[in-house]
Design a protein around this motif. Structure first.
Motif: not given
Ligand code: SF4
Ligand code: URA
Length: 201
Positions: A24, A26-27, A95, A118
């Motif tokens: 991921c 996503g951010c 994360h 997330c």
């Molecule tokens: Fe993806 Fe969540 Fe990690 Fe952001 S915190 S990169 S949305 S898994």
């Protein structure tokens, strides 16, 4: 923040989600963390416990609640009579977010945008595990599951209806107990909230 949605697998199962979450982006939090820390536990768990984000130890080991906060949680679960085998543990954000300070990594709270980015992972876990009782551990998890009007102080220790026959029970985050000026009182309150969760039908 593009969000986690586009990283979800086509086949929705816990093993497929866990595998997909490793990649991921996503951010921005994936940039500095060691790895994605996905939820862990039995897929048919009666209790789903939702924390904030992995800490330093969780980031290194790749599993949720394996550090100091996890030890507080384990002790309280046992005292509340909640079997670890009946639990699925996860976090609102997958994360670790931190500020480097010398050799140490100081925990930072995720922003609302990061919690939202997330959310697809948490949402998919909730739908697959479909727990009878979801324990909200602190303000971040509360925001993720109940929205921005959530307040721990106002909503803790009560059964809040989720869907037919299922409930949320909110409490403080176990890390907050470790930081509390009066740890014993903070722990007792935490345990009493977990007992509410344990006693639900
Ligand atoms: Fe993806 Fe969540 Fe990690 Fe952001 S915190 S990169 S949305 S898994
Ligand atoms: N705090 C959390 O919210 N989650 C963890 O996994 C560890 C500490």
């Amino acid at each position: 923040n593009i969000g986690a949605e586009r990283f979800l697998p086509e086949e929705i199962s816990l093993p497929a989600l866990r595998e997909a979450a490793r990649r991921c982006e996503g951010c921005d939090l994936y940039l500095n963390a060691t790895q994605t820390v996905f939820g862990d536990g039995v897929p048919d768990a009666r209790f789903m416990l939702v924390g904030e984000e992995p800490g330093d130890q969780e980031d290194r080991q790749g599993a949720p609640f394996v550090g100091p906060a996890g030890r507080v949680l384990d002790r309280a679960l046992e005292e509340a009579g909640i079997d670890r085998d009946a639990v699925y543990v996860t976090n609102a954000v997958k994360h670790f977010k931190f500020q480097p300070r010398g050799k140490r990594r100081i925990h930072q709270k995720p922003t609302a945008a990061e919690i939202d980015a997330c959310h697809p992972w948490l949402d998919a876990e909730m739908r697959l595990v479909d727990p009878a009782v979801t324990v909200i551990l602190g303000a971040t998890a509360g925001r993720a599951l109940l929205g921005p009007s959530f307040r721990v102080t106002r909503q803790r220790g009560q059964a809040l209806p989720r869907a037919e026959g299922s409930y949320y029970v909110a409490t403080v985050h176990p890390s907050a107990i470790l930081r509390a000026p009066d740890r014993e009182t903070a722990y007792t309150g935490f345990l009493s909230d977990l007992r509410v969760a344990a006693a639900l039908p």
